[in-house]
Design a protein around this motif. Structure first.
Motif, PDB file in Angstrom:
ATOM      1  N   THR A  46      -0.099   4.498  -6.245  1.00  0.00           N
ATOM      2  CA  THR A  46      -0.921   5.028  -6.884  1.00  0.00           C
ATOM      3  C   THR A  46       0.810   5.654  -8.455  1.00  0.00           C
ATOM      4  O   THR A  46       0.851   4.883  -8.808  1.00  0.00           O
ATOM      5  CB  THR A  46      -0.534   6.374  -6.261  1.00  0.00           C
ATOM      6  OG1 THR A  46       1.044   6.809  -6.703  1.00  0.00           O
ATOM      7  CG2 THR A  46      -0.547   6.857  -4.756  1.00  0.00           C
TER       8      THR A  46
ATOM      9  N   GLU B 140      -1.883  15.116  -0.791  1.00  0.00           N
ATOM     10  CA  GLU B 140      -2.323  13.890   0.705  1.00  0.00           C
ATOM     11  C   GLU B 140      -0.325  14.147   1.059  1.00  0.00           C
ATOM     12  O   GLU B 140       0.196  13.572   0.137  1.00  0.00           O
ATOM     13  CB  GLU B 140      -2.027  12.418   0.180  1.00  0.00           C
ATOM     14  CG  GLU B 140      -2.605  11.910   1.457  1.00  0.00           C
ATOM     15  CD  GLU B 140      -3.719  10.550   1.188  1.00  0.00           C
ATOM     16  OE1 GLU B 140      -3.828   9.236   2.178  1.00  0.00           O
ATOM     17  OE2 GLU B 140      -3.948  10.406   0.061  1.00  0.00           O
TER      18      GLU B 140
ATOM     19  N   SER C 173      -5.620   1.223   2.902  1.00  0.00           N
ATOM     20  CA  SER C 173      -5.610   2.109   1.768  1.00  0.00           C
ATOM     21  C   SER C 173      -4.553   3.091   1.697  1.00  0.00           C
ATOM     22  O   SER C 173      -3.994   3.618   0.475  1.00  0.00           O
ATOM     23  CB  SER C 173      -6.485   2.968   1.495  1.00  0.00           C
ATOM     24  OG  SER C 173      -7.064   3.063   2.644  1.00  0.00           O
ATOM     25  N   GLN C 174      -3.710   3.042   2.926  1.00  0.00           N
ATOM     26  CA  GLN C 174      -2.238   3.888   2.878  1.00  0.00           C
ATOM     27  C   GLN C 174      -1.638   3.304   3.428  1.00  0.00           C
ATOM     28  O   GLN C 174      -1.632   2.308   3.975  1.00  0.00           O
ATOM     29  CB  GLN C 174      -3.125   5.095   3.912  1.00  0.00           C
ATOM     30  CG  GLN C 174      -4.550   6.101   3.585  1.00  0.00           C
ATOM     31  CD  GLN C 174      -4.342   6.796   5.002  1.00  0.00           C
ATOM     32  OE1 GLN C 174      -4.498   6.891   5.523  1.00  0.00           O
ATOM     33  NE2 GLN C 174      -5.021   8.498   4.124  1.00  0.00           N
TER      34      GLN C 174
ATOM     35  N   VAL D  43      -0.943  10.664   8.217  1.00  0.00           N
ATOM     36  CA  VAL D  43      -1.678  10.251   6.705  1.00  0.00           C
ATOM     37  C   VAL D  43      -2.052  11.924   7.088  1.00  0.00           C
ATOM     38  O   VAL D  43      -2.995  11.695   7.712  1.00  0.00           O
ATOM     39  CB  VAL D  43      -1.733   9.743   5.810  1.00  0.00           C
ATOM     40  CG1 VAL D  43      -1.849  10.102   4.859  1.00  0.00           C
ATOM     41  CG2 VAL D  43      -0.883   8.461   6.022  1.00  0.00           C
TER      42      VAL D  43
ATOM     43  N   GLN E 264      -3.912  15.798   4.644  1.00  0.00           N
ATOM     44  CA  GLN E 264      -4.251  16.442   3.471  1.00  0.00           C
ATOM     45  C   GLN E 264      -3.884  17.745   3.744  1.00  0.00           C
ATOM     46  O   GLN E 264      -4.371  18.879   4.615  1.00  0.00           O
ATOM     47  CB  GLN E 264      -5.302  16.399   3.208  1.00  0.00           C
ATOM     48  CG  GLN E 264      -5.858  16.732   1.783  1.00  0.00           C
ATOM     49  CD  GLN E 264      -5.713  15.205   0.924  1.00  0.00           C
ATOM     50  OE1 GLN E 264      -4.835  14.587   1.114  1.00  0.00           O
ATOM     51  NE2 GLN E 264      -5.285  15.968  -0.679  1.00  0.00           N
TER      52      GLN E 264
ATOM     53  N   SER F 287       0.945  -1.643   0.064  1.00  0.00           N
ATOM     54  CA  SER F 287       0.087   0.164  -0.040  1.00  0.00           C
ATOM     55  C   SER F 287       0.644   1.249  -0.075  1.00  0.00           C
ATOM     56  O   SER F 287       0.541   2.085  -0.237  1.00  0.00           O
ATOM     57  CB  SER F 287      -0.671  -0.100   1.174  1.00  0.00           C
ATOM     58  OG  SER F 287      -0.092  -0.350   2.128  1.00  0.00           O
TER      59      SER F 287
ATOM     60  N   TRP G 254       2.591   4.185  -1.384  1.00  0.00           N
ATOM     61  CA  TRP G 254       2.158   4.720  -2.310  1.00  0.00           C
ATOM     62  C   TRP G 254       3.369   4.727  -4.436  1.00  0.00           C
ATOM     63  O   TRP G 254       2.809   4.801  -4.838  1.00  0.00           O
ATOM     64  CB  TRP G 254       2.811   6.930  -1.944  1.00  0.00           C
ATOM     65  CG  TRP G 254       1.527   7.205  -1.351  1.00  0.00           C
ATOM     66  CD1 TRP G 254       0.001   6.646  -1.063  1.00  0.00           C
ATOM     67  CD2 TRP G 254       1.463   8.222  -0.432  1.00  0.00           C
ATOM     68  NE1 TRP G 254      -0.252   7.061  -0.026  1.00  0.00           N
ATOM     69  CE2 TRP G 254       0.132   8.054   0.592  1.00  0.00           C
ATOM     70  CE3 TRP G 254       2.892   8.934   0.153  1.00  0.00           C
ATOM     71  CZ2 TRP G 254       0.506   9.285   1.444  1.00  0.00           C
ATOM     72  CZ3 TRP G 254       2.891  10.130   0.690  1.00  0.00           C
ATOM     73  CH2 TRP G 254       1.490  10.364   1.456  1.00  0.00           C
TER      74      TRP G 254
ATOM     75  N   LEU H  15       2.684  12.085   3.660  1.00  0.00           N
ATOM     76  CA  LEU H  15       3.045  11.415   5.318  1.00  0.00           C
ATOM     77  C   LEU H  15       3.805  11.170   5.616  1.00  0.00           C
ATOM     78  O   LEU H  15       5.298  12.233   5.408  1.00  0.00           O
ATOM     79  CB  LEU H  15       3.045  10.241   4.595  1.00  0.00           C
ATOM     80  CG  LEU H  15       3.754   8.696   5.233  1.00  0.00           C
ATOM     81  CD1 LEU H  15       2.587   7.693   4.612  1.00  0.00           C
ATOM     82  CD2 LEU H  15       5.031   8.391   5.477  1.00  0.00           C
TER      83      LEU H  15
ATOM     84  N   LYS I 141       2.362  12.659  -2.115  1.00  0.00           N
ATOM     85  CA  LYS I 141       1.726  11.714  -2.712  1.00  0.00           C
ATOM     86  C   LYS I 141       2.201  12.223  -3.370  1.00  0.00           C
ATOM     87  O   LYS I 141       1.799  10.778  -4.708  1.00  0.00           O
ATOM     88  CB  LYS I 141       0.143  11.694  -2.483  1.00  0.00           C
ATOM     89  CG  LYS I 141      -0.431  10.285  -2.937  1.00  0.00           C
ATOM     90  CD  LYS I 141      -1.825  10.161  -2.212  1.00  0.00           C
ATOM     91  CE  LYS I 141      -2.082   8.571  -3.008  1.00  0.00           C
ATOM     92  NZ  LYS I 141      -3.707   8.826  -2.377  1.00  0.00           N
TER      93      LYS I 141
END
Length: 453
Positions: free
Chosen positions: A60, A158, A90-91, A150, A152, A54, A56, A160, A181
């Motif tokens: 992604t 986004e 998802s992260q 994480v 925004q 997961s 990035w 981290l 991200k």
């Protein structure tokens, strides 16, 4: 999860992951990545390190672009097939390299027919020979990681914050990192950290760390600081007058550069960062704080410089402008400074905010040799002298542009400021500032024409 159907891959959608179960009960996921830049039939497969599915870089679109554009193969890949365990998050989550694929050779053999089916038809020879798809191993220095947050940002998106344990040539080190991200494998900021207690380091999530702000670990930051040496003789006069030198930093990130200039070279520092959330992260996780000699502004750096250039007061001028801005377009790869900063009106404004003996220092990551030559030409049209430091990592260069002609600081080894500089950055970086770029005849003619107007 479904068993693999022969029709599953009849239509390939780049970067789409498809999960399935192999006959030996391995739950795997596959993604086919096609390069927007490389043509041909060069294909390879890559194992995703267990536990990082997961992350990035693997999950992604912009991460996939980085994998394709930075592949270590002899020729650029046109197709990369990612193979990994099915991700349940998802992260990005905490990572430990002690997890390994069980019997990767057997897995590789089981996947051979599938990889062959995913290879472009143009790769097959006329004699019917099936091309071999090599397996690449993704490696970096990260042994373990612990995700702290994480969040925004309104401008950068986004981001981290993580603690990582690194190992290079048997030497272990802990760092705190900030990543965006939009450029997932690009470390925006990193700072050395020390565990407060050296017991129980197996799980980083349970370890309490303290920041070590005495060293710059981001590869290009020490060379940027070394670039100040070209005006060190002028700064000697500032110190004799008991006047504190001023630096403007465009791009703050975690604030390692700002804190270093303030703590080790006694600068008054103004930091400009477009995203206020990034500034909050810098304060919360990287020890950056406003005090009587550090001022922080949440503004677009280019707009800030243009606004400041209109102020004709000498009090608003800086001895040093540090530029640490990168492109936000993932399709171009990691590139710095952004093309917006290289507009002539912006460079003229940056020159205007410098005092007469001032210097602009920028981190440069050129996308090509031609791009770098154009970048140098743009600086030489606006600034008097230009120096270069090769960071030595095959990626970064530091450019030092002066507003007026300077005496070479290395002609004299004396002086409190230069001696202080030699204590905190490598002498080899300072020595790199010994030779300057010579403007081309076209640039000289342009300057002569402007002086006649």
């Amino acid at each position: 999860m479904t068993s693999l159907s022969p029709s599953t891959f009849e239509t390939i959608i780049p970067s789409r992951y498809i999960s399935f179960i192999l006959p030996d009960s391995h739950h795997l996921q596959i993604a086919v990545l096609d390069s927007p830049a490389a043509a041909g039939a060069s294909t390879a497969a890559m194992w995703i390190p267990p536990g990082r599915e997961s992350d990035w870089i693997f999950s992604t679109f912009s991460g996939h672009l980085q994998l394709l554009l930075s592949s270590p193969t002899a020729q650029p890949l046109s197709r990369l097939i990612l193979v990994g365990n099915s991700a349940s998050h998802s992260q990005p989550t905490s990572y430990n390299s002690t997890l390994h694929l069980s019997n990767p050779t057997a897995l590789q053999q089981n996947l051979a027919p599938l990889l062959s089916a995913l290879t472009p038809k143009s790769a097959f020879l006329g004699d019917g020979e099936v091309p071999e798809v090599p397996f690449l191993i993704y490696e970096d220095e990260v042994v373990k990681s612990s995700v702290l947050e994480v969040c925004q940002g309104s401008c950068v998106g986004e981001m981290l914050i993580e603690n990582v344990e690194l190992e290079n040539a048997g030497v272990k080190e802990f760092r705190r990192r900030l990543r965006f991200k939009r450029m997932p494998n690009f470390v925006q900021t990193q700072m050395r950290i020390r565990p407060k207690e050296k017991s129980c380091l197996e799980n980083l999530d349970s370890v309490e760390f303290e920041l070590d702000q005495g060293v710059l670990v981001q590869p290009y930051l020490s060379p940027m600081v070394a670039g100040i040496s070209v005006i060190s003789q002028f700064l000697e006069g500032q110190l004799r007058d008991q006047s504190r030198p001023k630096a403007l930093c465009l791009g703050v990130g975690g604030g390692a550069l700002l804190g270093f200039l303030r703590a080790h070279l006694d600068f008054e520092v103004v930091g400009v960062e477009e995203d206020e959330v990034v500034l909050e992260v810098a304060k919360k996780y990287f020890g950056l704080g406003s005090d009587e000699f550090i001022y922080l502004f949440a503004e677009d750096g280019i707009k800030y410089v243009k606004k400041l250039a209109k102020n004709e007061s000498e009090k608003s001028r800086f001895h040093v402008v540090m530029v640490d801005l990168d492109s936000s377009d993932p399709t171009t790869g990691v590139c710095a400074p952004p093309k917006e900063f290289l507009r002539k009106s912006v460079l003229v404004a940056a020159r205007a905010v410098l005092c007469e003996e001032g210097v602009l220092i920028t981190n440069a990551i050129p996308s090509s040799k031609l791009h770098y030559e154009r970048l140098i030409s743009k600086f030489l049209e606006v600034f008097e002298e230009l120096y270069e430091i090769d960071v030595g990592n095959g990626e970064n260069f530091v450019l030092i542009a002066t507003k007026s002609k300077t005496e070479n600081a290395l002609d004299s080894n004396e002086g409190a400021f230069l001696n202080k500089l030699k204590l905190v950055v490598s002498r080899s970086y300072i020595d790199s500032c010994d030779e300057k770029f010579v403007p081309s005849p076209d640039v000289l003619r342009t300057r002569a024409y402007k002086s006649e107007l």
